[in-house]
Design a protein around this motif. Structure first.
Motif, PDB file in Angstrom:
ATOM      1  N   GLU A 108       0.804  -1.226   0.000  1.00  0.00           N
ATOM      2  CA  GLU A 108       0.000   0.000   0.000  1.00  0.00           C
ATOM      3  C   GLU A 108       0.833   1.270   0.000  1.00  0.00           C
ATOM      4  O   GLU A 108       0.401   2.299  -0.525  1.00  0.00           O
ATOM      5  CB  GLU A 108      -0.937   0.002   1.211  1.00  0.00           C
ATOM      6  CG  GLU A 108      -2.000  -1.099   1.164  1.00  0.00           C
ATOM      7  CD  GLU A 108      -2.988  -1.007   2.301  1.00  0.00           C
ATOM      8  OE1 GLU A 108      -2.620  -0.454   3.371  1.00  0.00           O
ATOM      9  OE2 GLU A 108      -4.128  -1.483   2.141  1.00  0.00           O
ATOM     10  N   SER A 109       2.027   1.228   0.596  1.00  0.00           N
ATOM     11  CA  SER A 109       2.851   2.436   0.647  1.00  0.00           C
ATOM     12  C   SER A 109       4.283   2.066   1.006  1.00  0.00           C
ATOM     13  O   SER A 109       4.565   0.949   1.448  1.00  0.00           O
ATOM     14  CB  SER A 109       2.300   3.442   1.671  1.00  0.00           C
ATOM     15  OG  SER A 109       2.364   2.904   2.985  1.00  0.00           O
ATOM     16  N   ILE A 110       5.184   3.030   0.807  1.00  0.00           N
ATOM     17  CA  ILE A 110       6.595   2.863   1.163  1.00  0.00           C
ATOM     18  C   ILE A 110       7.035   4.111   1.919  1.00  0.00           C
ATOM     19  O   ILE A 110       6.679   5.240   1.546  1.00  0.00           O
ATOM     20  CB  ILE A 110       7.472   2.667  -0.088  1.00  0.00           C
ATOM     21  CG1 ILE A 110       7.044   1.405  -0.844  1.00  0.00           C
ATOM     22  CG2 ILE A 110       8.951   2.572   0.290  1.00  0.00           C
ATOM     23  CD1 ILE A 110       7.801   1.189  -2.149  1.00  0.00           C
ATOM     24  N   ALA A 111       7.796   3.909   2.979  1.00  0.00           N
ATOM     25  CA  ALA A 111       8.307   5.027   3.769  1.00  0.00           C
ATOM     26  C   ALA A 111       9.825   4.948   3.852  1.00  0.00           C
ATOM     27  O   ALA A 111      10.405   3.860   3.857  1.00  0.00           O
ATOM     28  CB  ALA A 111       7.706   5.019   5.173  1.00  0.00           C
ATOM     29  N   VAL A 112      10.464   6.100   3.898  1.00  0.00           N
ATOM     30  CA  VAL A 112      11.912   6.196   4.087  1.00  0.00           C
ATOM     31  C   VAL A 112      12.155   6.974   5.370  1.00  0.00           C
ATOM     32  O   VAL A 112      11.730   8.127   5.491  1.00  0.00           O
ATOM     33  CB  VAL A 112      12.590   6.888   2.888  1.00  0.00           C
ATOM     34  CG1 VAL A 112      14.079   7.084   3.157  1.00  0.00           C
ATOM     35  CG2 VAL A 112      12.391   6.065   1.623  1.00  0.00           C
ATOM     36  N   ASN A 113      12.782   6.314   6.330  1.00  0.00           N
ATOM     37  CA  ASN A 113      12.978   6.903   7.664  1.00  0.00           C
ATOM     38  C   ASN A 113      11.664   7.410   8.256  1.00  0.00           C
ATOM     39  O   ASN A 113      11.598   8.480   8.869  1.00  0.00           O
ATOM     40  CB  ASN A 113      14.011   8.027   7.621  1.00  0.00           C
ATOM     41  CG  ASN A 113      15.431   7.498   7.743  1.00  0.00           C
ATOM     42  OD1 ASN A 113      15.653   6.343   8.119  1.00  0.00           O
ATOM     43  ND2 ASN A 113      16.403   8.335   7.427  1.00  0.00           N
ATOM     44  N   GLY A 114      10.598   6.644   8.042  1.00  0.00           N
ATOM     45  CA  GLY A 114       9.304   6.979   8.625  1.00  0.00           C
ATOM     46  C   GLY A 114       8.475   7.966   7.836  1.00  0.00           C
ATOM     47  O   GLY A 114       7.307   8.201   8.173  1.00  0.00           O
ATOM     48  N   GLN A 115       9.026   8.531   6.767  1.00  0.00           N
ATOM     49  CA  GLN A 115       8.298   9.500   5.955  1.00  0.00           C
ATOM     50  C   GLN A 115       7.716   8.803   4.723  1.00  0.00           C
ATOM     51  O   GLN A 115       8.452   8.254   3.902  1.00  0.00           O
ATOM     52  CB  GLN A 115       9.223  10.637   5.519  1.00  0.00           C
ATOM     53  CG  GLN A 115       9.792  11.443   6.674  1.00  0.00           C
ATOM     54  CD  GLN A 115       8.708  12.187   7.446  1.00  0.00           C
ATOM     55  OE1 GLN A 115       7.816  12.803   6.857  1.00  0.00           O
ATOM     56  NE2 GLN A 115       8.781  12.128   8.768  1.00  0.00           N
ATOM     57  N   LEU A 116       6.380   8.843   4.609  1.00  0.00           N
ATOM     58  CA  LEU A 116       5.735   8.204   3.468  1.00  0.00           C
ATOM     59  C   LEU A 116       6.112   8.903   2.169  1.00  0.00           C
ATOM     60  O   LEU A 116       6.138  10.136   2.098  1.00  0.00           O
ATOM     61  CB  LEU A 116       4.213   8.228   3.638  1.00  0.00           C
ATOM     62  CG  LEU A 116       3.614   7.282   4.692  1.00  0.00           C
ATOM     63  CD1 LEU A 116       2.106   7.482   4.783  1.00  0.00           C
ATOM     64  CD2 LEU A 116       3.929   5.829   4.364  1.00  0.00           C
ATOM     65  N   LEU A 117       6.399   8.109   1.154  1.00  0.00           N
ATOM     66  CA  LEU A 117       6.709   8.666  -0.156  1.00  0.00           C
ATOM     67  C   LEU A 117       5.422   9.015  -0.890  1.00  0.00           C
ATOM     68  O   LEU A 117       4.386   8.370  -0.707  1.00  0.00           O
ATOM     69  CB  LEU A 117       7.510   7.654  -0.980  1.00  0.00           C
ATOM     70  CG  LEU A 117       8.856   7.215  -0.403  1.00  0.00           C
ATOM     71  CD1 LEU A 117       9.523   6.212  -1.344  1.00  0.00           C
ATOM     72  CD2 LEU A 117       9.767   8.405  -0.166  1.00  0.00           C
ATOM     73  N   PRO A 183      19.326   5.437   5.212  1.00  0.00           N
ATOM     74  CA  PRO A 183      17.948   5.408   5.723  1.00  0.00           C
ATOM     75  C   PRO A 183      17.336   4.013   5.801  1.00  0.00           C
ATOM     76  O   PRO A 183      17.725   3.093   5.080  1.00  0.00           O
ATOM     77  CB  PRO A 183      17.191   6.280   4.719  1.00  0.00           C
ATOM     78  CG  PRO A 183      17.980   6.181   3.456  1.00  0.00           C
ATOM     79  CD  PRO A 183      19.411   6.105   3.891  1.00  0.00           C
ATOM     80  N   LEU A 184      16.354   3.900   6.681  1.00  0.00           N
ATOM     81  CA  LEU A 184      15.542   2.693   6.811  1.00  0.00           C
ATOM     82  C   LEU A 184      14.385   2.786   5.820  1.00  0.00           C
ATOM     83  O   LEU A 184      13.725   3.821   5.715  1.00  0.00           O
ATOM     84  CB  LEU A 184      14.995   2.578   8.233  1.00  0.00           C
ATOM     85  CG  LEU A 184      14.116   1.364   8.548  1.00  0.00           C
ATOM     86  CD1 LEU A 184      14.977   0.114   8.667  1.00  0.00           C
ATOM     87  CD2 LEU A 184      13.335   1.597   9.841  1.00  0.00           C
ATOM     88  N   VAL A 185      14.140   1.715   5.077  1.00  0.00           N
ATOM     89  CA  VAL A 185      13.041   1.674   4.111  1.00  0.00           C
ATOM     90  C   VAL A 185      11.969   0.728   4.642  1.00  0.00           C
ATOM     91  O   VAL A 185      12.278  -0.399   5.048  1.00  0.00           O
ATOM     92  CB  VAL A 185      13.528   1.203   2.723  1.00  0.00           C
ATOM     93  CG1 VAL A 185      12.353   1.097   1.750  1.00  0.00           C
ATOM     94  CG2 VAL A 185      14.584   2.161   2.180  1.00  0.00           C
ATOM     95  N   SER A 186      10.723   1.177   4.653  1.00  0.00           N
ATOM     96  CA  SER A 186       9.617   0.365   5.174  1.00  0.00           C
ATOM     97  C   SER A 186       8.581   0.129   4.084  1.00  0.00           C
ATOM     98  O   SER A 186       8.124   1.078   3.436  1.00  0.00           O
ATOM     99  CB  SER A 186       8.955   1.062   6.369  1.00  0.00           C
ATOM    100  OG  SER A 186       9.882   1.275   7.415  1.00  0.00           O
ATOM    101  N   PHE A 187       8.230  -1.136   3.884  1.00  0.00           N
ATOM    102  CA  PHE A 187       7.154  -1.513   2.968  1.00  0.00           C
ATOM    103  C   PHE A 187       5.912  -1.785   3.812  1.00  0.00           C
ATOM    104  O   PHE A 187       5.939  -2.646   4.702  1.00  0.00           O
ATOM    105  CB  PHE A 187       7.545  -2.752   2.166  1.00  0.00           C
ATOM    106  CG  PHE A 187       8.651  -2.516   1.177  1.00  0.00           C
ATOM    107  CD1 PHE A 187       8.369  -2.198  -0.143  1.00  0.00           C
ATOM    108  CD2 PHE A 187       9.978  -2.604   1.565  1.00  0.00           C
ATOM    109  CE1 PHE A 187       9.387  -1.971  -1.059  1.00  0.00           C
ATOM    110  CE2 PHE A 187      11.006  -2.382   0.661  1.00  0.00           C
ATOM    111  CZ  PHE A 187      10.710  -2.059  -0.654  1.00  0.00           C
TER     112      PHE A 187
END
Length: 244
Positions: A108-117, A183-187
């Protein structure tokens, strides 16, 4: 378990075999990774289809229709493969989208260091005829993202690189210290599940002249499927629960 050779692609009823579980391996595959659906057949037979090893075992009520793996991320390979249900209270599940061939998951989304792209959610949806969408595949080494997903992801990451440059199409940089500064990448998936990917997981160390050369392992594709491969699956318990 017994092992028999099955040539060609006969129907299950025509296979003359006394094997409790039937599986095999390919000796030659050709074509592009993204464009050729048959290359998703797998290297052992853990697909969602009725002839997969897990499906055969669950049909015989030997295990529940589930399996899981935890791939080691230290560069030496290995890990744990478990057949059947896994009891781990901290696991957060995301529903699998129906498919006979692949493990589709609703990214549904991807975030980099907690910030949604800023990515149009349409980019994550499967198309009408089953292409596009996002699949989980432990038989794929890297991770392949559509350009409308890849471009904003890389754009948000590269400014944190010191003197970045492009090598073989991949953003790279020289690192003299730890890569943990990146940075940390979150899926983020449907159902509230999130998968964090650390720099040591998405950065690939290059053999090109310098041991301190690291490149981003995310790859860009224009068609086919998005594939989340071993690059992002390492050091995580990944459960494929087809029973629920």
């Amino acid at each position: 378990m017994h092992f028999d050779m099955i040539l060609g692609q006969p129907s299950p009823s025509s296979v003359n075999s006394s094997a409790t579980v039937s599986f095999g391996c390919g000796t030659h595959l050709g074509g592009g990774l993204i464009e050729t659906p048959t290359l998703f057949d797998g290297t052992f037979g853990f697909g969602p289809g009725p002839l997969s090893v897990v499906s055969q075992l669950s049909t015989r009520e030997i295990i529940t229709n589930a399996f899981s793996h935890c791939l080691k991320g230290d560069g030496n390979g290995g890990g744990i493969l478990a057949l059947g249900a896994v009891v781990e209270p901290s696991i957060v599940y995301s529903p699998l989208a129906p498919s006979k061939c692949h493990y589709y998951i609703n990214l549904e989304s991807i975030a980099v260091n907690g910030q949604l792209l800023s990515i149009d959610p349409v980019a994550f949806l499967p198309a009408k005829y089953g292409d596009r969408g996002t699949t989980i595949d432990s038989g794929t080494t890297l991770a392949y993202l559509f350009s409308e997903v890849y471009n904003p992801l890389i754009t948000s990451m590269v400014p944190q690189f010191s003197h970045p440059f492009v090598l073989a199409g991949n953003p790279c940089c020289l690192v003299s210290t730890s890569v943990d500064k990146f940075p940390l990448v979150s899926f983020n998936f449907a159902g509230g599940a999130s998968m964090d990917v650390k720099p040591a997981q998405y950065l690939v160390q290059s053999d090109f002249r310098n041991a301190g050369l690291w490149c981003i392992g995310f790859q860009k594709v224009e068609s086919g499927h998005q594939i989340l491969g071993d690059l992002v699956l390492k050091d995580k318990i990944v459960v494929y629960d087809l029973a629920n």
